[in-house]
Design an enzyme around this catalytic site. Structure first.
Site, short mmCIF file in Angstrom:
data_model
loop_
_atom_site.label_atom_id
_atom_site.label_comp_id
_atom_site.label_asym_id
_atom_site.label_seq_id
_atom_site.Cartn_x
_atom_site.Cartn_y
_atom_site.Cartn_z
N HIS A 113 -42.46 -49.82 86.11
CA HIS A 113 -42.07 -50.20 87.47
C HIS A 113 -41.66 -51.67 87.55
O HIS A 113 -41.31 -52.15 88.61
CB HIS A 113 -43.22 -49.92 88.45
CG HIS A 113 -43.52 -48.45 88.57
ND1 HIS A 113 -44.42 -47.82 87.74
CD2 HIS A 113 -43.02 -47.50 89.38
CE1 HIS A 113 -44.47 -46.54 88.07
NE2 HIS A 113 -43.63 -46.32 89.05
N ARG B 140 -31.14 -46.24 104.43
CA ARG B 140 -31.74 -46.98 103.31
C ARG B 140 -31.06 -48.34 103.11
O ARG B 140 -30.83 -48.79 101.98
CB ARG B 140 -31.69 -46.16 102.02
CG ARG B 140 -32.55 -44.92 102.05
CD ARG B 140 -32.49 -44.17 100.75
NE ARG B 140 -31.19 -43.54 100.57
CZ ARG B 140 -30.75 -43.02 99.43
NH1 ARG B 140 -31.52 -43.07 98.35
NH2 ARG B 140 -29.55 -42.47 99.34
N CYS C 296 -45.09 -44.20 82.81
CA CYS C 296 -44.46 -43.28 83.77
C CYS C 296 -43.07 -42.93 83.24
O CYS C 296 -42.64 -43.45 82.20
CB CYS C 296 -44.38 -43.92 85.16
SG CYS C 296 -44.28 -42.72 86.51
N CYS D 55 -50.53 -41.15 87.16
CA CYS D 55 -50.26 -42.59 87.21
C CYS D 55 -50.90 -43.22 88.43
O CYS D 55 -51.08 -42.59 89.46
CB CYS D 55 -48.75 -42.85 87.21
SG CYS D 55 -47.81 -42.03 88.50
N GLU E 163 -34.04 -35.13 81.26
CA GLU E 163 -33.98 -34.68 82.66
C GLU E 163 -32.75 -35.17 83.40
O GLU E 163 -32.79 -35.42 84.60
CB GLU E 163 -35.26 -35.09 83.40
CG GLU E 163 -36.53 -34.59 82.74
CD GLU E 163 -37.79 -35.04 83.45
OE1 GLU E 163 -37.72 -35.47 84.61
OE2 GLU E 163 -38.87 -34.96 82.82
N LYS F 256 -33.04 -50.73 100.86
CA LYS F 256 -32.88 -50.45 99.42
C LYS F 256 -31.58 -51.06 98.90
O LYS F 256 -31.57 -51.74 97.87
CB LYS F 256 -32.88 -48.94 99.20
CG LYS F 256 -32.55 -48.51 97.78
CD LYS F 256 -32.45 -46.99 97.70
CE LYS F 256 -32.04 -46.53 96.31
NZ LYS F 256 -33.09 -46.79 95.31
#
Length: 784
Positions: free
Chosen positions: A710, A16, A742, A659, A500, A19
Site C-alpha cells: 500500500h 471520485r 497483499c 490483511c 488476474e 481520487k
C-alpha cells in the site's frame, strides 16, 4: 423544532474527484495549490448538497485528503520522528503523505527532509467497516499541541459561503484507544498531555461563533479497557470547563452503548447521538437515564447499508423519544457518517426498477432524515405520501418471489458436518502436498493480482464500449497472462499466480458471475486514501450458474511446469464487502456464498490446479465489536470457510490471505479454518502480528508479508530478508513462506518488478543462512 442533522458526508466527490486530484498530485501533474483547490470544491459541493436536502446541522471537518484519524494526529502534533516535521508549525503535505504511504525519495520529500526509507504508519480497519485508517504512533516524548485548527478552518470556509456548519472532531479518548504506543505503556496514559490541545481547539471554535461541535466517540460501543471510563469522565469534564458555552454532541455509532450507557448519559455534554439502526433496543434505557436538559440525536437512518428506511418504524422511535420529554430537544440523523455509502442513486438508471425503489444512498438518506424531522414537528400527515411510498416499497420487497430460490434452500438444508472437514489432518496433507508440489524451503509466491495498468483498464473500457469484441479482449488478456507467467519463472517465483488481468475487482468479478447480486455504475465508496470500491448489492439468494475462474487458471497452468494457484474470494469477504440484504440472517447469506465457492474449488481441482487460495481479508473485520457477540459469528464464519474449502483431496493445497488484522484474540479460530497456508500482513506492523501465531503455536504454514504494497516504496532485498529473519526467529522456518502482504493490483510494474525480484533474493538468502537442518520435513516441523 426538531433538527435534521448529518454526522458526515462522502468525501471522495460524486465522480471520485478526490481520487483524481490525489493521484494527479502524486504523479506531479498538478500542484499543491491545485490539489487544495480541488478539495475545496468537493467540500463546497457537499455543503450545498446537504443544505439543499434539508439538513440544518451540516458537518464540517469530516473531510480528509487521506484519512481523518491521520489528519487529527497531525493537527495535534502526534507525529513520530523521521517524517520531516521540524517540531514546529503545521505538518507539510509531504509529511502527511509519507505517514500515509511511506517515502519514495521524491523531490518534495527530500526538500522536507524525509528519508527515503520512511515507512508508512500501520493501517487497519475502522471498527467493523471496510474503511481503513492510519494508526497513530504515540510516545511519552511527544509534546501534544494544536499545530493547526483544521476544524476552525473548515467552519470558517463554510461560513464564508453562507453555511454555518457543525465541526466534527474525533474525540480524545477514542483517538487514544485507536492509537498505539511505540514506547510501551497504554495510550490512555497520555490523556493529560493531550487534553490541552483539544481544549484549545474548542475554545477557538467557540470564539468563532460555533454553536455545536460533534465529538465522535465510537469506542463507547466497544468493550472498554480498564481506566477508559475514568478517562471519559476526566476528558469531558475538562472540555466542558474549557469551552462552557459550546454545545458538544457526543456521537456514538456502530452499535449500542451497553454497559457504557450510564457513563455516556452522565458526561457533561449538551447532547448524545445514538445508533438506532444497529441498536434500536438502547433507546428505552437511554430515555430513562439521560437528563432532560440534554439534546438527543436519533440515528434512525442506516448509514452503513444502502436500503431505504422503514419510515413508519423510524417515526415510532421518534415518537417514543418525544413522548419521554425530549420533544423540544430532538435531532434526527443517519446512524453514523455516510462515508460508508455511495453519493447518490440518481445516476443509477441501469438497476432493476423494483430493486432501485428499495435503495437509498447518501443523498436519499438525507432526504429521509429531513422527512422524519418534519414529521416530528408537523405530524405524520405532513409526510403522508412518503410514508405510503415507504410502506408500498417494503410490501413489494416482501412479496418478491425472486428473493428466494428453493434450490438454494434445499442445498443448504443438505449440508452435513462432514462437508466442513478436510479428509486428513494437516500433517498428513502437508506430506502429500510436498510430494506433489516439490517446492524449496521458504517458497516464494504472491497474493494473486498483478498491476491493473492503464493498458488493462483501457482494454476493459474498449470492450464495454463495443470497440473490441470478446475474442479480441480475451486474446489480449491471454497475452498479458503469458507475459506474467514467463516473468515469474524468469525471476524465480516458486508458486505462480496468473495475475488476474481479467478481473475488475476481487469481489465484483465473482459477484457478476453469481446469481443474487446487483451492481451500480457510480456506487463508489472510499476504502482508504484514493482507493475506492463499488460494493455489489446482495438482494436475493446466491448461487453459481457456471464456472467462474477455471478457464483462466487452466490456461495459466498450461504455460508452466511450476505450480499455479487458483485465486478465489472467500464467502465471508464476499458478504462483508457487499451491501447485504437484511431480510435473512447474515449467516444464511454467507453459507449460500460458501456453497457457490465450494463448487468452484472442486472444479479447479478437477482441472488440475494444485493449489487454491481462498482470500478472506475481511474475516477479522466482520468480528462484532462486543466480545459477548463474537462466538456466534466466529462459529459460522469458520464453518463457511471450511464449507468452501474442504471438498478437495489432501494433495490439493488450500491457501488463504488476511490483511490488516489483529489476530491475538481470535487466533484459535484462524487455526480452526484449517487452511494449509495463511498469508498475512506484517510489513507495516514490523512482524508484530506474528506474536499471535507464535504464542498460540499455530499448526499450519504461514506467509508473513514482507512488502507493504500500500506504499509506493520498493523495499530492498536486505530489508525483506531482515523481516524474514525475524519471522524465522519466531516460527519454525519450515512452515514459512515469503510473499507480499497483499495483492499487487494497485501498484505499477516499475515497483512490482524490482520488489518481487528483491523478495526472491531475500528468500534465497534466508535459505542459505538457515541451512538444511532448519527446513521442514514436509509436515510443517523442523527436521531433527
Amino acid at each position: 423544532m426538531t433538527i435534521a442533522a448529518n454526522l458526515g458526508y462522502p468525501r471522495i466527490g460524486p465522480r471520485r474527484e478526490l481520487k483524481t486530484a490525489l493521484e494527479a498530485f502524486w504523479a506531479g501533474r498538478i500542484t499543491e495549490a491545485e490539489l487544495h483547490a480541488a478539495a475545496a470544491g468537493i467540500r463546497a459541493g457537499a455543503r450545498a448538497r446537504q443544505q439543499g436536502l434539508g439538513i440544518s446541522h451540516v458537518p464540517s471537518g469530516d473531510f480528509a485528503l487521506y484519512d481523518h484519524v491521520l489528519e487529527t494526529a497531525c493537527a495535534l502534533a502526534a507525529i513520530p520522528e523521521g517524517y520531516g516535521w521540524s517540531g514546529e508549525g503545521p505538518a507539510s503535505l509531504a509529511t502527511l503523505f509519507a505517514l500515509a504511504r511511506g517515502a519514495r525519495g521524491s523531490e518534495a520529500e527530500r526538500a522536507a527532509g524525509i528519508p527515503r526509507g520512511a515507512v508508512a504508519l500501520e493501517m487497519t480497519k475502522w471498527f467493523d467497516t471496510n474503511y481503513h485508517y492510519l494508526v497513530p504512533r504515540l510516545s511519552a516524548r511527544m509534546r501534544f499541541r494544536l499545530l493547526e485548527n483544521r476544524w476552525a478552518a473548515a467552519f470558517r470556509e463554510g461560513a464564508g459561503q453562507g453555511a454555518r456548519t457543525r465541526p466534527v472532531l474525533l474525540g480524545p479518548v477514542s483517538f487514544l484507544l485507536l492509537s498505539k504506543r511505540e514506547d510501551g505503556g497504554h495510550p490512555l496514559e497520555l490523556l493529560p498531555a493531550l487534553l490541552p490541545a483539544y481544549a484549545e481547539a474548542l475554545r477557538a471554535l467557540a470564539e468563532d461563533g460555533v454553536a455545536w461541535v460533534q465529538m465522535d466517540e465510537p469506542c463507547l460501543v466497544t468493550d472498554l479497557p480498564a481506566g477508559a471510563a475514568d478517562a471519559y469522565a476526566r476528558a469531558y469534564r475538562a472540555l466542558a470547563e474549557a469551552a462552557p458555552g459550546l454545545g458538544v454532541m457526543l456521537a456514538t455509532y456502530f452499535g449500542g452503548l451497553g454497559d457504557a450507557l450510564a457513563l455516556a448519559c452522565a458526561l457533561p455534554v449538551a447532547g448524545l447521538h445514538l445508533d438506532l439502526a444497529r441498536a434500536p433496543e438502547q433507546l428505552g434505557p437511554v430515555l430513562d437515564a439521560l437528563p432532560r436538559d440534554r439534546w438527543l440525536s436519533l440515528g434512525l437512518v442506516d448509514g452503513r447499508n444502502v436500503w431505504r428506511a422503514d419510515l413508519r418504524r423510524a417515526l415510532a422511535l421518534l415518537r417514543q423519544a418525544a413522548g419521554a420529554g425530549f420533544a423540544r430537544r430532538l435531532m434526527v440523523a443517519p446512524s453514523c457518517s455516510l462515508l460508508h455509502v455511495p453519493h447518490s442513486l440518481a445516476p443509477e438508471d441501469g438497476l432493476d426498477p423494483t430493486l432501485r425503489r428499495r435503495l437509498a444512498f447518501a443523498d436519499e438518506k438525507l432526504r429521509e432524515v429531513a422527512l422524519l424531522a418534519r414529521a416530528a414537528d408537523e405530524g405524520e400527515e405532513a409526510i403522508a405520501a412518503a410514508l405510503a411510498e415507504s410502506d408500498a416499497v417494503l410490501a413489494e420487497a416482501r412479496a418478491d418471489a425472486r428473493l428466494h430460490d428453493p434450490a438454494v434452500a434445499a442445498r443448504l438444508a443438505a449440508v452435513t458436518p462432514e462437508m466442513e472437514r478436510r479428509r486428513s489432518p494437516y500433517p498428513a496433507r502437508a506430506e502429500r502436498q510436498a510430494a506433489r508440489l516439490r517446492l524449496p524451503p521458504l517458497p516464494v509466491t504472491s497474493i494473486g493480482s498483478f498491476p491493473q495498468t492503464a493498458e488493462v483498464r483501457a482494454l476493459r473500457a474498449r470492450l464495454a464500449r463495443g470497440e473490441l469484441d470478446e475474442a479480441g479482449y480475451e486474446a489480449e488478456i491471454r497475452r498479458l497472462t503469458a507475459e506474467a507467467v514467463r516473468w515469474q519463472e524468469e525471476i524465480g517465483v516458486d508458486m505462480l499466480v496468473h495475475g488476474e488481468f481479467e478481473r475488475n475487482d476481487m469481489v465484483k468479478y465473482f459477484a457478476e458471475r453469481l446469481a443474487g447480486f446487483a451492481f451500480t455504475r457510480h456506487g463508489w465508496v472510499q476504502s482508504y486514501g484514493s482507493r475506492c470500491v463499488a460494493p455489489p448489492i446482495i438482494w436475493a439468494d446466491v448461487s453459481r450458474p457456471a464456472p467462474m475462474t477455471v478457464r483462466w487458471s487452466s490456461y495459466a497452468q498450461s504455460l508452466t511446469q511450476r505450480p499455479m494457484k487458483g485465486m478465489l474470494t472467500g464467502p465471508v469477504t464476499m458478504l462483508q464487502w457487499s451491501f447485504a440484504r437484511t431480510d435473512i440472517p447474515r449467516e444464511t447469506i454467507c453459507r449460500q456464498i460458501a456453497l457457490a465457492i465450494r463448487d468452484e474449488v472442486q472444479e479447479l481441482e478437477a482441472a488440475g490446479i494444485p493449489a487454491i487460495q481462498i482470500d478472506e481479508p475481511a474475516f477479522r473485520e466482520g468480528l462484532p465489536l462486543r466480545r459477548a457477540e463474537r462466538p456466534d459469528y466466529l462459529r459460522w464464519a469458520v464453518a463457511c470457510f471450511r464449507l468452501a474449502a474442504a471438498g478437495v483431496r489432501d494433495e490439493t493445497q488450500i491457501h488463504t490471505h488476511m490483511c490488516y488484522s489483529e489476530f491475538n484474540d481470535i487466533i484459535e479460530h484462524i487455526a480452526a479454518m484449517d487452511a494449509d497456508v495463511i498469508s498475512i500482513e506484517t510489513a507495516r506492523s514490523d512482524m508484530e502480528l506474528l506474536r499471535a501465531f507464535q504464542d498460540f503455536d499455530y499448526p499450519n504454514a504461514i506467509g508473513p508479508g514482507v512488502w507493504d504494497i500500500h506504499s509506493p516504496r520498493v523495499p530492498s532485498a536486505e530489508e525483506m530478508a531482515a523481516l524474514l529473519r525475524r519471522a524465522a526467529g519466531r516460527l519454525p522456518a519450515g512452515r514459512l513462506w515469503a510473499n507480499p502482504d497483499c495483492g499487487l493490483k494497485t501498484r505499477g510494474w516499475e515497483e512490482v518488478r524490482p520488489a518481487m525480484a528483491n523478495l526472491v533474493a531475500a528468500a534465497r538468502r534466508l535459505r542459505a543462512e538457515l541451512g538444511p537442518e532448519s527446513v521442514a520435513d514436509g509436515r510443517g516441523r523442523p527436521e531433527a
